[in-house]
Design a protein around this motif. Structure first.
Motif, PDB file in Angstrom:
ATOM      1  N   UNK A   1      -7.727   1.231  -4.361  1.00  0.00           N
ATOM      2  CA  UNK A   1      -7.819   2.594  -5.278  1.00  0.00           C
ATOM      3  C   UNK A   1      -6.613   2.272  -6.239  1.00  0.00           C
ATOM      4  N   UNK A   2      -5.336   1.817  -5.822  1.00  0.00           N
ATOM      5  CA  UNK A   2      -4.207   1.760  -6.510  1.00  0.00           C
ATOM      6  C   UNK A   2      -4.420   0.573  -7.294  1.00  0.00           C
ATOM      7  N   UNK A   3      -4.607  -0.575  -6.684  1.00  0.00           N
ATOM      8  CA  UNK A   3      -4.559  -2.166  -7.171  1.00  0.00           C
ATOM      9  C   UNK A   3      -3.294  -2.474  -7.556  1.00  0.00           C
ATOM     10  N   UNK A   4      -2.290  -2.492  -6.912  1.00  0.00           N
ATOM     11  CA  UNK A   4      -0.864  -2.723  -7.260  1.00  0.00           C
ATOM     12  C   UNK A   4      -1.038  -4.143  -7.957  1.00  0.00           C
ATOM     13  N   UNK A   5      -0.057  -4.297  -8.969  1.00  0.00           N
ATOM     14  CA  UNK A   5       0.161  -5.591  -9.344  1.00  0.00           C
ATOM     15  C   UNK A   5       1.499  -6.194  -9.108  1.00  0.00           C
ATOM     16  N   UNK A   6       1.509  -7.635  -8.989  1.00  0.00           N
ATOM     17  CA  UNK A   6       2.655  -8.135  -8.514  1.00  0.00           C
ATOM     18  C   UNK A   6       3.351  -9.080  -9.437  1.00  0.00           C
TER      19      UNK A   6
ATOM     20  N   UNK B   1      10.923   7.449   0.003  1.00  0.00           N
ATOM     21  CA  UNK B   1      10.271   7.185   1.107  1.00  0.00           C
ATOM     22  C   UNK B   1      10.455   6.029   1.669  1.00  0.00           C
ATOM     23  N   UNK B   2      10.368   4.768   0.936  1.00  0.00           N
ATOM     24  CA  UNK B   2      10.749   3.426   1.626  1.00  0.00           C
ATOM     25  C   UNK B   2      12.145   3.252   2.130  1.00  0.00           C
ATOM     26  N   UNK B   3      13.003   4.111   1.712  1.00  0.00           N
ATOM     27  CA  UNK B   3      14.282   4.041   2.298  1.00  0.00           C
ATOM     28  C   UNK B   3      14.397   4.828   3.509  1.00  0.00           C
TER      29      UNK B   3
ATOM     30  N   UNK C   1       0.711  -1.209  -0.015  1.00  0.00           N
ATOM     31  CA  UNK C   1       0.170  -0.056  -0.056  1.00  0.00           C
ATOM     32  C   UNK C   1       0.896   1.438  -0.197  1.00  0.00           C
ATOM     33  N   UNK C   2       2.023   1.313   0.676  1.00  0.00           N
ATOM     34  CA  UNK C   2       2.568   2.472   0.895  1.00  0.00           C
ATOM     35  C   UNK C   2       3.457   2.722  -0.685  1.00  0.00           C
ATOM     36  N   UNK C   3       3.935   1.608  -0.978  1.00  0.00           N
ATOM     37  CA  UNK C   3       4.743   1.634  -2.363  1.00  0.00           C
ATOM     38  C   UNK C   3       3.870   2.163  -3.570  1.00  0.00           C
TER      39      UNK C   3
ATOM     40  N   UNK D   1       3.388   5.912  -5.792  1.00  0.00           N
ATOM     41  CA  UNK D   1       3.602   5.318  -7.094  1.00  0.00           C
ATOM     42  C   UNK D   1       4.844   4.763  -7.482  1.00  0.00           C
ATOM     43  N   UNK D   2       5.313   3.945  -6.648  1.00  0.00           N
ATOM     44  CA  UNK D   2       6.361   3.019  -7.039  1.00  0.00           C
ATOM     45  C   UNK D   2       5.848   1.757  -7.762  1.00  0.00           C
ATOM     46  N   UNK D   3       6.699   1.213  -8.634  1.00  0.00           N
ATOM     47  CA  UNK D   3       6.249   0.038  -9.678  1.00  0.00           C
ATOM     48  C   UNK D   3       6.428  -1.434  -9.045  1.00  0.00           C
ATOM     49  N   UNK D   4       5.289  -1.574  -8.319  1.00  0.00           N
ATOM     50  CA  UNK D   4       5.351  -3.043  -7.543  1.00  0.00           C
ATOM     51  C   UNK D   4       5.373  -4.042  -8.490  1.00  0.00           C
ATOM     52  N   UNK D   5       5.298  -3.927 -10.003  1.00  0.00           N
ATOM     53  CA  UNK D   5       5.534  -5.041 -10.733  1.00  0.00           C
ATOM     54  C   UNK D   5       7.111  -5.367 -10.810  1.00  0.00           C
TER      55      UNK D   5
END
Length: 625
Positions: free
Chosen positions: A81-86, A273-275, A20-22, A26-30
Motif C-alpha cells: 500500500x505505502x510503497x516506501x522509497x529508499x 513510535x520507532x524510539x 513497513x512500520x516506518x 508515515x515516516x519519510x523513508x527517503x
C-alpha cells in the motif's frame, strides 16, 4: 550456501518489517538516517511480541508461528500500500554489509548450519535456553524431576530466567527454531550474522545524525564492517551484545535529535513510535547497554536545555509513554530485570584484585586491540607491538579530543565516546578487567560513527584527502587483524574442530541410533551444554565427572595407583547413577578421541573422528578426565 542465504533472508526480512512500520506511521523513508535504522527497528518489532508471548507462559512451539505470520502479512500489506522509497545512498552501505558477510562468514560457506564459531560457553547457555523456551514459558519452573532423571537438561536455564537475565535473543532463537524446524544450535550463527548486518546499517544511521555529507553513512558502515573487535564479539557468540549495539546505535540516531525534543508532537510521532520500540527492544535484548546509553542521553538533553531547545512537554510525553509501554510489555518480568541490572552494574564496576582472566585489557597492548592494529590478547613479544601501541594511543587521543570538543555540538556518537572514556577511567581505577574488556567492544560502533562524522564535516580538501588516506590505511590493517580472528574460528581453542561433522553430528546420530543409555565423557562445558540441548526433554543422558546442569551432590570415589610402598590413591566425584549404568555393561559411552584430548591416544589416536561411540562392555584402557 543455504545457511548464507538464510542469513541474508533474515536480514532482508528485518529491513522489510522496519520499513513497513516506518511507512505505516508515515515516516519519510527517503531520509537516509531513517532508512538505515529500519533493520534494527524491524528486529525490535520482532522480538517485542515474541517476548510478550513467552512472558505469558506460551511455548515458542505454539506461539511463534502466529507472531511470524502476523508480522509477514502486515509487512507485505503495508509495503504494497505505502510503497516506501529508499535513497540511493543505501546502496554502498548494503555493499559493505555483503562484503562483511563474505569476510566474517567465510566459515559458513564451508560448514553451513554446522558452524558454531568459537564455541563460547555463553553460546551453549543461549542454545539451552532457546531449547527450553520451545516447550515452556519464560518464567516457568525448572523441571527438577527431569534433571533427577537425567533428562530435560535445558530446563535448568529456567532458574536464570527467574533472576531476570535478558532473554530476548533466546526467545527469538527459539521462535526461529519453531518456525524453521532447525535446531537452535544450527540457527545460532546465522542469527548472529544477520544482526551484525543490522548493526552496520544502524551505525550508518548514527553517522547521519550529524554527518555533513551523505557518504558519512558509508564511512561509518565500512569502519564497523572492518572492525576486528566487532568481529571478535560476533565470533565469541555474544549475540545479545551484537544485537544490543545495533539497537543502541539506531536508538541514538533517532532519539538524539533536536526536533524530537521540540514542541511539535504530531510531527515527531512517527519517530516516537520507532524510539519506543527500540527502547523496549534494547531493554529486552541487552539491558546493560541501556544504563550507559542513558547517561549519554542525559548529557545530550542537558546541552539542549542550555541552548533552550528543549520542550518539557515533549520530553515528558516521550518518556512517560516509553516507560508505560515498557512496563506493559515487560509485565511480571520487570522486577526480575531491574534486580539483574542492579547486580550486573555493581559487578561490572568493581574489580576482584590480582590478575583476572581479562588482565590483558588493563595493560598498554589493549590500546592496539581497541583500534584493531593487533588482536586484543596478543603477546607483548609479538611483532610490531610497541609501534602499534604508540600509533593506537595517538589515534585514540585524537578521537577522544575531537569527541570532547564536538560533543558540545550535539553529535550523538561524540557524546557517547566521551562518556565511554569516563567510564573506562572508573573501570581502570577499580581494575575491572572484565568491565574494560566489554567496554572496548561496546565502543566500536560509536567510534566508527564519531570518526565518520569528523571526516564528513571537514571543509579543507587537503585535510579531507589526508584523513581519507589515513582511514584507508587503518582499514587495511584492521582487515588483516579481522582475518586472524576469523581464521581462528575454524577450529577454536576452546573446542577443537567445533564445527566438524564428526563432533556434534556424531553425538546426535548416536542418540538416535542407540536405545540403551548414553554416557558422555566430555569435560568441555560448551560441548556438554550442546549435548544436553541435543538430548531434548525425553532422552536420558548421563555425564561422567562433573554435573553441569544442577547442584545435586556427587559421591566421592577413590582408585589406587602404583604398587607397594609407592601406592597412593586419587579421589574424584562422580554421579552414582552414571556409574551404575556403566557397571551394568549395557550402555554406550561417547568418547572424545585423541583428536580432542591428549589422553587415550593409544586406543583412540589423533586423527580419529573427534567423538567415537564405545560399547560399555568393550571399553578398556580408557581414561576420562
Amino acid at each position: 550456501m543455504t545457511a548464507v542465504l538464510f542469513t541474508l533472508g533474515l536480514f532482508a526480512g528485518w529491513w522489510a518489517i522496519g520499513l513497513a512500520l516506518l511507512s505505516a506511521v508515515r515516516a519519510d523513508t527517503r531520509n537516509l538516517r531513517l532508512a538505515l535504522a529500519a533493520p534494527a527497528v524491524g528486529s525490535a518489532v520482532t522480538v517485542v511480541p515474541l517476548f510478550v508471548v513467552s512472558n505469558l507462559g506460551i511455548p515458542m512451539e505454539t506461539g511463534a508461528l502466529p507472531v511470524f505470520i502476523t508480522l509477514a502479512a502486515a509487512t507485505l500489506i503495508t509495503l504494497a500500500i505505502r510503497r516506501p522509497r529508499l535513497p540511493l545512498a543505501v546502496a554502498p552501505v548494503l555493499v559493505a554489509c555483503v562484503v562483511n558477510l563474505g569476510l566474517v562468514g567465510r566459515p559458513m560457506f564451508r560448514y553451513g548450519f554446522r558452524w558454531i564459531a568459537n564455541a563460547n560457553p555463553d553460546m551453549g547457555y543461549y542454545v539451552l535456553s532457546a531449547t527450553s523456551l520451545l516447550h515452556r514459558g519464560l518464567l516457568s519452573p525448572v523441571d527438577n524431576a527431569g534433571l533427577l532423571d537425567h533428562r530435560d537438561f535445558a530446563s535448568a536455564t529456567q532458574a536464570l530466567h527467574q533472576t531476570g537475565v535478558r532473554a530476548g535473543t533466546d526467545i527469538t532463537l527459539s521462535g526461529l527454531s519453531a518456525l524453521t524446524g532447525l535446531s537452535p544450535t544450527a540457527l545460532y550463527m546465522p542469527l548472529a550474522l544477520s544482526l551484525s548486518l543490522c548493526g552496520i546499517c544502524a551505525v550508518g544511521a548514527l553517522a547521519m545524525q550529524a554527518a555533513g555529507r551523505w557518504w558519512g553513512a558509508t564511512v561509518a558502515a565500512v569502519l564497523l564492517a572492518a572492525s576486528p573487535l566487532a568481529t571478535y564479539g560476533l565470533l565469541q557468540q555474544l549475540t545479545p551484545q551484537v544485537w544490543g549495539l545495533a539497537l543502541a546505535a539506531a536508538l541514538a540516531a533517532l532519539l538524539m535529535r533536536p526536533e524530537i525534543h521540540g514542541g511539535q508532537l504530531r510531527a515527531n510521532l512517527p519517530q516516537y513510535v520507532a524510539i519506543w520500540l527500540l527502547a523496549i527492544g534494547l531493554f529486552v535484548v541487552y539491558i546493560e547497554l541501556a544504563v550507559s546509553l542513558s547517561v549519554a542521553y542525559g548529557l545530550y538533553v542537558l546541552l539542549l536545555a542550555v541552548r533552550r531547545k528543549v520542550s518539557l512537554r515533549a520530553v515528558a510525553v516521550l518518556w512517560t509513554l516509553t516507560i508505560a509501554l515498557s512496563a506493559l510489555v515487560l509485565n511480571t518480568f520487570l522486577s526480575h530485570a531491574l534486580h539483574y541490572v542492579n547486580a550486573g552494574v555493581h559487578g561490572g564496576m568493581t574489580g576482584h584484585g590480582g590478575v583476572g582472566i581479562f588482565g590483558y585489557s588493563l595493560v598498554p597492548v589493549a590500546l592496539a586491540g581497541i583500534t584493531g592494529f593487533q588482536r586484543l590478547s596478543i603477546a607483548p613479544s609479538a611483532a610490531h607491538v610497541g609501534l602499534s601501541i604508540v600509533i593506537a594511543a595517538l589515534c585514540l587521543a585524537v578521537v577522544l579530543v575531537a569527541s570532547v570538543f564536538t560533543a558540545f555540538k550535539g553529535r550523538a556518537a561524540s557524546i557517547i565516546i566521551a562518556c565511554d572514556f569516563g567510564l573506562a577511567m572508573v573501570l581502570a581505577y577499580n581494575r575491572s578487567d572484565f568491565g574494560l574488556f566489554k567496554l572496548y567492544m561496546y565502543a566500536q560502533p560509536f567510534l566508527a560513527g564519531a570518526i565518520a562524522v569528523f571526516v564528513t564535516n571537514l571543509k579543507n580538501r587537503r585535510i579531507l584527502g589526508l584523513a581519507g588516506a589515513m582511514l584507508i590505511a587503518v582499514v587495511v590493517v584492521q582487515l588483516h587483524t579481522q582475518k586472524q580472528y576469523v581464521d581462528r574460528s575454524f577450529s577454536p581453542i576452546d573446542l577443537i574442530h567445533a564445527s566438524e561433522s564428526d563432533l556434534l553430528p556424531v553425538f546426535r546420530s548416536t542418540l538416535k541410533s542407540h536405545d540403551q543409555p548414553i554416557i558422555t565423557s566430555t569435560d568441555n562445558f560448551t560441548l556438554a551444554y550442546l549435548e544436553g540441548a541435543s538430548a531434548g526433554s525425553n532422552r536420558h543422558l548421563y555425564f561422567l565427572g562433573r554435573r553441569s546442569f544442577d547442584d545435586l551432590p556427587s559421591k566421592n570415589y577413590r582408585f589406587r595407583i602404583g604398587r607397594g610402598p609407592k601406592m597412593s590413591s586419587i579421589s574424584f566425584p562422580a554421579d552414582p547413577d552414571t556409574l551404575r549404568a556403566l557397571s551394568r555393561g549395557r550402555c554406550t559411552v561417547v568418547m572424545s578421541t585423541g583428536s580432542q584430548l591428549a589422553v587415550n591416544r593409544r586406543e583412540l589416536p589423533e586423527g580419529s573422528p573427534d567423538l567415537v561411540p564405545v560399547d560399555c562392555a568393550k571399553a578398556r584402557n580408557l581414561l576420562v578426565f
